[in-house]
Write an enzyme that holds these catalytic residues in place. Structure first.
Site, PDB file in Angstrom:
ATOM      1  N   SER A  17      45.641  38.519  25.800  1.00  0.00           N
ATOM      2  CA  SER A  17      45.479  39.733  24.989  1.00  0.00           C
ATOM      3  C   SER A  17      45.922  39.571  23.533  1.00  0.00           C
ATOM      4  O   SER A  17      45.237  40.070  22.632  1.00  0.00           O
ATOM      5  CB  SER A  17      46.221  40.902  25.646  1.00  0.00           C
ATOM      6  N   LYS A  66      51.093  49.175  36.053  1.00  0.00           N
ATOM      7  CA  LYS A  66      50.105  50.185  35.643  1.00  0.00           C
ATOM      8  C   LYS A  66      50.382  51.569  36.246  1.00  0.00           C
ATOM      9  O   LYS A  66      50.133  52.585  35.605  1.00  0.00           O
ATOM     10  CB  LYS A  66      48.687  49.732  36.000  1.00  0.00           C
ATOM     11  N   ASN A  87      46.518  51.512  31.692  1.00  0.00           N
ATOM     12  CA  ASN A  87      46.652  50.163  31.122  1.00  0.00           C
ATOM     13  C   ASN A  87      46.738  50.211  29.597  1.00  0.00           C
ATOM     14  O   ASN A  87      46.860  49.180  28.949  1.00  0.00           O
ATOM     15  CB  ASN A  87      45.494  49.257  31.558  1.00  0.00           C
ATOM     16  N   ASP A 101      40.109  49.851  32.139  1.00  0.00           N
ATOM     17  CA  ASP A 101      39.595  48.804  33.044  1.00  0.00           C
ATOM     18  C   ASP A 101      38.188  49.129  33.543  1.00  0.00           C
ATOM     19  O   ASP A 101      37.316  48.260  33.584  1.00  0.00           O
ATOM     20  CB  ASP A 101      40.525  48.639  34.255  1.00  0.00           C
ATOM     21  N   ALA A 127      41.420  47.384  47.404  1.00  0.00           N
ATOM     22  CA  ALA A 127      41.803  48.785  47.208  1.00  0.00           C
ATOM     23  C   ALA A 127      43.139  48.858  46.480  1.00  0.00           C
ATOM     24  O   ALA A 127      43.862  49.836  46.598  1.00  0.00           O
ATOM     25  CB  ALA A 127      41.876  49.492  48.557  1.00  0.00           C
ATOM     26  N   GLY A 128      43.456  47.812  45.718  1.00  0.00           N
ATOM     27  CA  GLY A 128      44.698  47.787  44.939  1.00  0.00           C
ATOM     28  C   GLY A 128      44.488  48.418  43.574  1.00  0.00           C
ATOM     29  O   GLY A 128      43.520  49.167  43.347  1.00  0.00           O
ATOM     30  N   GLY A 129      45.379  48.106  42.650  1.00  0.00           N
ATOM     31  CA  GLY A 129      45.348  48.717  41.321  1.00  0.00           C
ATOM     32  C   GLY A 129      44.037  48.483  40.582  1.00  0.00           C
ATOM     33  O   GLY A 129      43.512  49.402  39.943  1.00  0.00           O
ATOM     34  N   ARG A 151      41.055  44.633  53.322  1.00  0.00           N
ATOM     35  CA  ARG A 151      41.745  44.031  54.472  1.00  0.00           C
ATOM     36  C   ARG A 151      42.543  45.092  55.203  1.00  0.00           C
ATOM     37  O   ARG A 151      42.475  45.205  56.424  1.00  0.00           O
ATOM     38  CB  ARG A 151      42.662  42.916  53.930  1.00  0.00           C
ATOM     39  N   THR A 152      43.301  45.915  54.469  1.00  0.00           N
ATOM     40  CA  THR A 152      44.018  47.043  55.070  1.00  0.00           C
ATOM     41  C   THR A 152      43.102  48.264  54.959  1.00  0.00           C
ATOM     42  O   THR A 152      42.997  48.890  53.899  1.00  0.00           O
ATOM     43  CB  THR A 152      45.348  47.290  54.319  1.00  0.00           C
ATOM     44  N   TYR A 213      39.659  35.719  36.603  1.00  0.00           N
ATOM     45  CA  TYR A 213      39.002  34.856  35.623  1.00  0.00           C
ATOM     46  C   TYR A 213      39.854  33.603  35.424  1.00  0.00           C
ATOM     47  O   TYR A 213      41.020  33.552  35.836  1.00  0.00           O
ATOM     48  CB  TYR A 213      38.779  35.590  34.286  1.00  0.00           C
TER      49      TYR A 213
HETATM   50  P1  NAP Z   1      46.925  44.471  43.883  1.00  0.00           P
HETATM   51  O1  NAP Z   1      47.168  45.882  43.508  1.00  0.00           O
HETATM   52  O2  NAP Z   1      48.065  43.596  44.290  1.00  0.00           O
HETATM   53  O3  NAP Z   1      45.822  44.503  45.095  1.00  0.00           O
HETATM   54  C1  NAP Z   1      45.420  43.313  45.714  1.00  0.00           C
HETATM   55  C2  NAP Z   1      44.199  43.580  46.587  1.00  0.00           C
HETATM   56  O4  NAP Z   1      43.736  42.313  47.093  1.00  0.00           O
HETATM   57  C3  NAP Z   1      44.482  44.451  47.809  1.00  0.00           C
HETATM   58  O5  NAP Z   1      43.325  45.224  48.096  1.00  0.00           O
HETATM   59  C4  NAP Z   1      44.713  43.400  48.908  1.00  0.00           C
HETATM   60  O6  NAP Z   1      44.423  43.857  50.225  1.00  0.00           O
HETATM   61  C5  NAP Z   1      43.714  42.357  48.514  1.00  0.00           C
HETATM   62  N1  NAP Z   1      44.032  41.000  49.004  1.00  0.00           N
HETATM   63  C6  NAP Z   1      45.047  40.200  48.580  1.00  0.00           C
HETATM   64  N2  NAP Z   1      44.993  39.020  49.234  1.00  0.00           N
HETATM   65  C7  NAP Z   1      43.922  39.090  50.081  1.00  0.00           C
HETATM   66  C8  NAP Z   1      43.346  38.172  51.014  1.00  0.00           C
HETATM   67  N3  NAP Z   1      43.866  36.949  51.234  1.00  0.00           N
HETATM   68  N4  NAP Z   1      42.254  38.561  51.708  1.00  0.00           N
HETATM   69  C9  NAP Z   1      41.706  39.795  51.498  1.00  0.00           C
HETATM   70  N5  NAP Z   1      42.213  40.702  50.640  1.00  0.00           N
HETATM   71  C10 NAP Z   1      43.309  40.348  49.924  1.00  0.00           C
HETATM   72  O7  NAP Z   1      46.212  43.681  42.691  1.00  0.00           O
HETATM   73  P2  NAP Z   1      45.219  44.304  41.603  1.00  0.00           P
HETATM   74  O8  NAP Z   1      45.989  44.874  40.470  1.00  0.00           O
HETATM   75  O9  NAP Z   1      44.273  45.198  42.324  1.00  0.00           O
HETATM   76  O10 NAP Z   1      44.467  43.011  41.039  1.00  0.00           O
HETATM   77  C11 NAP Z   1      43.464  42.332  41.799  1.00  0.00           C
HETATM   78  C12 NAP Z   1      42.899  41.187  40.948  1.00  0.00           C
HETATM   79  O11 NAP Z   1      42.130  41.712  39.863  1.00  0.00           O
HETATM   80  C13 NAP Z   1      44.000  40.325  40.323  1.00  0.00           C
HETATM   81  O12 NAP Z   1      43.675  38.980  40.586  1.00  0.00           O
HETATM   82  C14 NAP Z   1      43.920  40.620  38.830  1.00  0.00           C
HETATM   83  O13 NAP Z   1      44.223  39.480  38.058  1.00  0.00           O
HETATM   84  C15 NAP Z   1      42.447  41.008  38.669  1.00  0.00           C
HETATM   85  N6  NAP Z   1      42.221  41.907  37.516  1.00  0.00           N
HETATM   86  C16 NAP Z   1      41.363  41.501  36.526  1.00  0.00           C
HETATM   87  C17 NAP Z   1      41.100  42.334  35.431  1.00  0.00           C
HETATM   88  C18 NAP Z   1      40.157  41.889  34.356  1.00  0.00           C
HETATM   89  O14 NAP Z   1      40.186  42.458  33.247  1.00  0.00           O
HETATM   90  N7  NAP Z   1      39.286  40.919  34.625  1.00  0.00           N
HETATM   91  C19 NAP Z   1      41.712  43.600  35.349  1.00  0.00           C
HETATM   92  C20 NAP Z   1      42.566  44.006  36.376  1.00  0.00           C
HETATM   93  C21 NAP Z   1      42.820  43.144  37.453  1.00  0.00           C
HETATM   94  P3  NAP Z   1      45.539  44.655  51.100  1.00  0.00           P
HETATM   95  O15 NAP Z   1      45.503  46.078  50.616  1.00  0.00           O
HETATM   96  O16 NAP Z   1      45.074  44.492  52.490  1.00  0.00           O
HETATM   97  O17 NAP Z   1      46.862  43.965  50.819  1.00  0.00           O
END
Ligand code: NAP
Length: 265
Positions: A17, A66, A87, A101, A127-129, A151-152, A213
């Site tokens: 950033s 966030k 964010n 986002d 279904a995370g952030g 997954r959940t 990425y």
């Molecule tokens: P988070 O809140 O920790 O959520 C993680 C998600 O991934 C949950 O839905 C989790 O499922 C699932 N997960 C984790 N490991 C898994 C596996 N082995 N198999 C299946 N599902 C799995 O994280 P987040 O904030 O949502 O971020 C997710 C990704 O997006 C990160 O890698 C982040 O770097 C990327 N991102 C990119 C941008 C961009 O600008 N390109 C912006 C935001 C985020 P459960 O609910 O079952 O645990």
């Protein structure tokens, strides 16, 4: 005096950033300073208070803060309210929170990758952030069908329940389904795993998009092997930053040359 901004997260050392916002500022002729702040996991509020007290104008917020950033704000945009996460923070008298986002993802899909979302059926994995931040924007772009798989399962169901027009299921229930666009918003790729899609979902003439990425994830490799178009989340990163810059400065930078430089680096 130069206006001061920063990205706050933990970890934040590798954030692109500061470089992206320096490029935007140069292109737009804006005088800003932008740095990284690594806040202790229990120290988000104290770090933001300190930055504000020193005259900081705004922050980008990344993992894992966030949701805390959303709660920190006195007022929030509709985009932040729908995501329940912020964010982008703006500091005037009171802190204001936004979420760029979703618009960043939709702009990358439609403007950079030239996907017509309006008639498309979309599978969103996770279904995370990150997933929470993009559901509202995808529905707002007029997708014809949005299925959230996680997954959940309970987390996917809770997220879909907040958005009329979205539905939820587990990965096993996807067997035999077809989508125009499959978005991986899980962090599975960071540990070298795939999210757990049944075979047959990834196929020719569809786009597979991974929010992760800077690495070739198992999901993107499987998509290419199935003949799908595959794209990582670098464009979303730059587009969400461009929207944050607009929220702060009232000028919308052109994200494309910055994205092209990042891809060439
Ligand atoms: P988070 O809140 O920790 O959520 C993680 C998600 O991934 C949950 O839905 C989790 O499922 C699932 N997960 C984790 N490991 C898994 C596996 N082995 N198999 C299946 N599902 C799995 O994280 P987040 O904030 O949502 O971020 C997710 C990704 O997006 C990160 O890698 C982040 O770097 C990327 N991102 C990119 C941008 C961009 O600008 N390109 C912006 C935001 C985020 P459960 O609910 O079952 O645990």
């Amino acid at each position: 005096m130069t206006d001061r901004y920063a990205v706050i997260g933990n970890p934040v050392t590798h954030s692109k950033s500061p470089w992206i916002h320096a490029e935007f500022a140069r292109a737009c002729g804006e005088d800003i300073e932008y740095r990284r702040i690594e806040a202790p996991l229990e120290g988000f509020t104290a770090a933001v208070d300190l930055f504000r007290a020193a005259g900081g104008k705004g922050l980008n917020v990344t993992l894992p803060f966030k949701q805390q950033a959303f709660r920190y704000c006195a007022t929030v945009s509709e985009r932040a309210r729908s995501a329940q996460a912020a964010n982008t923070l703006v500091f005037q008298k009171e802190p204001y929170g936004d979420n760029t986002d979703g618009v960043g993802l939709v702009r990358d899909l439609t403007a950079n990758l030239e996907i017509a979302l309006g008639r498309g059926s979309v599978l969103l994995m996770g279904a995370g952030g990150a997933a929470q931040g993009v559901v509202g924007a995808l529905l707002g772009a007029g997708v014809s069908r949005l299925v959230i798989a996680n997954r959940t399962l309970a987390k996917a169901q809770a997220l879909a329940a907040r958005f009329p027009g979205a539905s939820a299921c587990g990965y096993d229930a996807l067997a035999g389904e077809a989508f125009d666009l499959v978005i991986n918003a899980t962090s599975a790729g960071l540990s070298g795993d795939g999210p757990g899609l049944p075979s047959g979902i990834l196929r020719r003439r569809m786009l597979a998009y991974d929010l992760v990425y800077g690495r070739d994830t198992q999901f993107l490799a499987a998509a290419r092997a199935a003949g799908a178009r595959a794209c990582d989340g670098l464009g979303m990163l730059v587009e969400q930053a461009a929207e944050s810059f607009f929220v702060w400065r009232g000028i919308r930078p052109d994200a494309r040359p910055v994205l092209a430089k990042l891809r060439a680096a």
